[in-house]
Design an enzyme around this catalytic site. Structure first.
Site, PDB file in Angstrom:
ATOM      1  N   ASP A 109       3.494  -4.690   0.559  1.00 33.40           N
ATOM      2  CA  ASP A 109       4.593  -4.739  -0.408  1.00 33.40           C
ATOM      3  C   ASP A 109       4.615  -6.109  -1.085  1.00 33.40           C
ATOM      4  OD1 ASP A 109       7.629  -3.221  -0.748  1.00 33.40           O
ATOM      5  OD2 ASP A 109       7.468  -5.372  -1.238  1.00 33.40           O
ATOM      6  N   ILE A 110       4.659  -6.086  -2.402  1.00 33.62           N
ATOM      7  CA  ILE A 110       4.675  -7.354  -3.140  1.00 33.62           C
ATOM      8  C   ILE A 110       6.009  -8.065  -2.880  1.00 33.62           C
ATOM      9  CG2 ILE A 110       4.556  -8.427  -5.427  1.00 33.62           C
ATOM     10  CD1 ILE A 110       2.874  -6.071  -6.333  1.00 33.62           C
ATOM     11  N   ASP A 158       4.183  -4.820 -14.765  1.00 38.26           N
ATOM     12  CA  ASP A 158       3.169  -3.752 -14.744  1.00 38.26           C
ATOM     13  C   ASP A 158       1.768  -4.332 -14.633  1.00 38.26           C
ATOM     14  OD1 ASP A 158       5.037  -1.802 -14.892  1.00 38.26           O
ATOM     15  OD2 ASP A 158       4.575  -1.141 -16.938  1.00 38.26           O
ATOM     16  N   ASN A 194       9.668  -9.294 -12.297  1.00 39.34           N
ATOM     17  CA  ASN A 194      10.167  -8.509 -13.445  1.00 39.34           C
ATOM     18  C   ASN A 194      11.247  -9.280 -14.207  1.00 39.34           C
ATOM     19  OD1 ASN A 194       8.768  -6.107 -13.588  1.00 39.34           O
ATOM     20  ND2 ASN A 194      10.048  -5.079 -12.062  1.00 39.34           N
ATOM     21  N   GLU A 203       6.204  -1.066  -5.856  1.00 43.88           N
ATOM     22  CA  GLU A 203       5.318  -2.209  -5.641  1.00 43.88           C
ATOM     23  C   GLU A 203       4.835  -2.179  -4.207  1.00 43.88           C
ATOM     24  OE1 GLU A 203       8.322  -2.482  -3.880  1.00 43.88           O
ATOM     25  OE2 GLU A 203       8.198  -4.692  -3.871  1.00 43.88           O
TER      26      GLU A 203
HETATM   27  P1  GH3 Z   1      10.854  -7.863  -1.337  1.00 42.59           P
HETATM   28  O1  GH3 Z   1      10.160  -9.176  -1.240  1.00 42.59           O
HETATM   29  O2  GH3 Z   1      11.919  -7.738  -0.283  1.00 42.59           O
HETATM   30  O3  GH3 Z   1       9.931  -6.749  -1.334  1.00 42.59           O
HETATM   31  O4  GH3 Z   1      11.631  -7.887  -2.712  1.00 42.59           O
HETATM   32  P2  GH3 Z   1      11.272  -7.114  -4.022  1.00 42.59           P
HETATM   33  O5  GH3 Z   1      11.985  -7.714  -5.154  1.00 42.59           O
HETATM   34  O6  GH3 Z   1       9.798  -7.004  -4.164  1.00 42.59           O
HETATM   35  O7  GH3 Z   1      11.796  -5.659  -3.670  1.00 42.59           O
HETATM   36  P3  GH3 Z   1      12.854  -4.723  -4.361  1.00 42.59           P
HETATM   37  O8  GH3 Z   1      12.707  -3.414  -3.677  1.00 42.59           O
HETATM   38  O9  GH3 Z   1      14.224  -5.344  -4.365  1.00 42.59           O
HETATM   39  O10 GH3 Z   1      12.409  -4.600  -5.849  1.00 42.59           O
HETATM   40  C1  GH3 Z   1      11.300  -3.895  -6.249  1.00 42.59           C
HETATM   41  C2  GH3 Z   1      11.257  -3.867  -7.741  1.00 42.59           C
HETATM   42  O11 GH3 Z   1      10.089  -3.272  -8.244  1.00 42.59           O
HETATM   43  C3  GH3 Z   1      12.427  -3.125  -8.338  1.00 42.59           C
HETATM   44  C4  GH3 Z   1      11.810  -2.280  -9.425  1.00 42.59           C
HETATM   45  O12 GH3 Z   1      12.461  -2.432 -10.649  1.00 42.59           O
HETATM   46  C5  GH3 Z   1      10.423  -2.791  -9.523  1.00 42.59           C
HETATM   47  N1  GH3 Z   1       9.476  -1.753  -9.914  1.00 42.59           N
HETATM   48  C6  GH3 Z   1       9.270  -0.568  -9.310  1.00 42.59           C
HETATM   49  N2  GH3 Z   1       8.291   0.128  -9.954  1.00 42.59           N
HETATM   50  C7  GH3 Z   1       7.873  -0.659 -10.981  1.00 42.59           C
HETATM   51  C8  GH3 Z   1       6.882  -0.503 -12.014  1.00 42.59           C
HETATM   52  O13 GH3 Z   1       6.181   0.514 -12.099  1.00 42.59           O
HETATM   53  N3  GH3 Z   1       6.729  -1.497 -12.902  1.00 42.59           N
HETATM   54  C9  GH3 Z   1       7.479  -2.646 -12.814  1.00 42.59           C
HETATM   55  N4  GH3 Z   1       7.266  -3.594 -13.719  1.00 42.59           N
HETATM   56  N5  GH3 Z   1       8.435  -2.798 -11.887  1.00 42.59           N
HETATM   57  C10 GH3 Z   1       8.631  -1.838 -10.961  1.00 42.59           C
HETATM   58 MG    MG Z   2       8.718  -5.969  -2.709  1.00 41.64          MG
HETATM   59 MG    MG Z   3       9.359  -2.473  -1.873  1.00 43.19          MG
END
Ligand code: GH3
Ligand code: MG
Ligand code: MG
Length: 462
Positions: free
Chosen positions: A330-331, A347, A338, A373
């Site tokens: 997980d990123i 993306d 974003n 992610e």
């Molecule tokens: P953590 O270190 O705890 O993983 O924090 P995080 O911010 O990575 O995790 P969180 O689940 O809070 O946020 C994930 C974000 O990824 C929220 C969502 O808007 C974004 N996201 C999900 N799918 C996509 C995508 O296809 N493209 C982009 N640009 N963003 C995406």
């Molecule tokens: Mg994450």
């Molecule tokens: Mg996540």
């Protein structure tokens, strides 16, 4: 090949003679004297093929034929019309009404049986295509095929040059489109045409030339650029055995020398339509299946593919007594990426991360995007040490170099947290795939809780 056949003929001797012949060929045969009787039969039974005598008032028979085509229940039923000799123009009318073939009495028995076999085969293929199309549609993979007629590429193949040019010109006139005339060896040369042909019209040679005709038919069927093209073989009038053999060899349609050009044109149009439908279904099923299991952004497999694939990797590992490593990646703080750089850069980071993960793993490893992610990696035949080293390598691959994303934008620093669940290596491998993923998820959670940009191992469920 078995099949259910229905004969509609008011002349009792015709009916009985044909029925006996078809029964001898092992078909289940019903014979009706009138169309009303046939309708009663059709209400309870779905024959695969109907034989209609045009001698029973052509107008009524053709209307009956059109009705069969229109009714969804019988639209795929093959229809052969039998015409009396000298019934000029009826052939074209019957084909227009939707008949698959018109045979003129006295009918050559061997040719009729070969035609029936060919139509039943085509019907099975059609049914299979329809089924695949429907499955694709039910799964939401493909658009329903439209009813359309695009201009197709029609090639006429004949040995003799004057005959070739003359026939190609006459067919083109009747068909209202270009027909390319080619010698047999040119038809087999892949670069003779810029695009693959849709229909081959092959002028058969009788006597010693017949073998060459059959060889050509088989060669065209076996080559990748011509195998899907439909074939219409035009046989000499006095050689029904040649036409029968051609049908049994798998050509789609046969006609005889001297057949009206309008009829030839109708037969070609029908082959073109059928070919276009098959092409479209083939393409939509293939691309639909691919689209169904891949993530359009990164090109990685998606969750729908990953779970069953993981189950089969686990089955194999279990059977071979080897270990398997499962990682959930997980990123870190992706939301912040974003928020800071915008969704487009987010993306681009996802695409870049996916590429680095794939490049850093073996071909046998599974890499999938299972959430926004979030990625999943499964590594068969892997020990605990190897898994730990691989996860660490993946982590460093991402952390080690910031991501160049869009042109003119500064590179983005990205890190990744990884939870690893190990299976096998002294334990039997679980059948609970979701449970295995949940273990990797818990390990990932621990990595996040411990500060991120980190690998955490969950060694076994026990
Ligand atoms: P953590 O270190 O705890 O993983 O924090 P995080 O911010 O990575 O995790 P969180 O689940 O809070 O946020 C994930 C974000 O990824 C929220 C969502 O808007 C974004 N996201 C999900 N799918 C996509 C995508 O296809 N493209 C982009 N640009 N963003 C995406
Ligand atoms: Mg994450
Ligand atoms: Mg996540």
């Amino acid at each position: 090949m078995s099949g259910r056949l229905l004969i509609v003929d008011s002349v009792v001797t015709n009916r009985i003679v044909l029925k006996v012949k078809l029964l001898a060929a092992k078909y289940a045969v019903t014979a009706c004297a009138t169309r009303d009787e046939a309708l009663g039969h059709l209400a309870n039974d779905r024959p695969d093929l109907v034989v209609l005598s045009l001698a029973d008032g052509p107008e009524g028979v053709l209307a009956f034929c059109r009705a069969l085509r229109k009714d969804p229940a019988t639209t795929g039923t093959a229809v052969i019309c039998l015409a009396d000799d000298g019934a000029e123009g009826l052939g074209v009318a019957a084909l227009r009404a939707g008949a698959d073939d018109v045979m003129v009495r006295p009918v050559d028995d061997a040719l009729m049986l070969a035609r029936i076999r060919s139509l039943l085969r085509a019907r099975n293929t059609d049914a299979e295509f329809r089924l695949r199309g429907e499955t694709a549609r039910v799964l939401g993979l493909a658009e329903p095929p439209g009813d359309f007629a695009r201009p197709g590429r029609v090639v006429l193949v004949a040995e003799e040059v004057t005959q070739r040019h003359d026939m190609a010109r006459r067919v083109a006139e009747a068909l209202g489109q270009q027909v390319i005339g080619l010698a047999p060896d040119r038809a087999l040369a892949p670069r003779a045409m810029s695009e693959a042909p849709d229909v081959f019209i092959i002028l058969a040679r009788s006597g010693t030339g017949a073998a060459a005709t059959f060889r050509l038919v088989a060669d065209l069927r076996s080559r990748s650029d011509t195998r899907h093209a439909a074939q219409l073989v035009i046989c000499p009038r006095d050689a029904p055995e040649l036409a029968a053999m051609a049908l049994d060899l798998g050509v789609n349609d046969v006609a005889t020398d001297g057949t009206e050009m309008d009829e030839i044109a109708l037969r070609i149009s029908s082959l073109l339509r059928r070919k276009a439908r098959a092409d479209q279904l083939r393409a939509s099923v293939q691309s639909g299946l691919r689209a169904a299991v891949t993530d359009p952004l990164t090109g990685l497999y998606n969750r729908r593919y990953a779970i069953p694939h993981l189950a089969s990797l686990a089955d194999r590992a279990r059977a071979e007594g080897r270990g398997i490593a499962l990682m959930v990646l997980d990123i870190d703080h992706f939301k912040a990426i974003n928020d800071t750089w915008g969704h487009a850069i987010g993306d681009a980071v996802l695409v870049g991360v996916a590429r680095r993960l794939r490049d850093a793993l073996r071909a046998v490893d599974l890499v999938a995007r299972i959430g926004g992610e979030e990625f999943l990696v499964a590594m068969p035949n892997t020990s605990v040490e190897q898994a730990r080293a691989a996860a660490e390598r993946l982590r460093i691959t991402i952390e080690g170099q910031p991501f160049a994303t869009l042109q003119g934008q500064p590179p983005v620093e990205v890190t990744l947290s990884i939870g690893v669940a190990m299976e096998g290596n002294d334990h039997p491998i679980t059948e609970d795939i979701e449970g295995l993923i949940a273990r990797a998820d818990r390990a990932l959670y621990d990595a996040k809780a411990a500060g991120r940009n980190m690998v955490t191992m969950s060694l076994s469920a026990a």
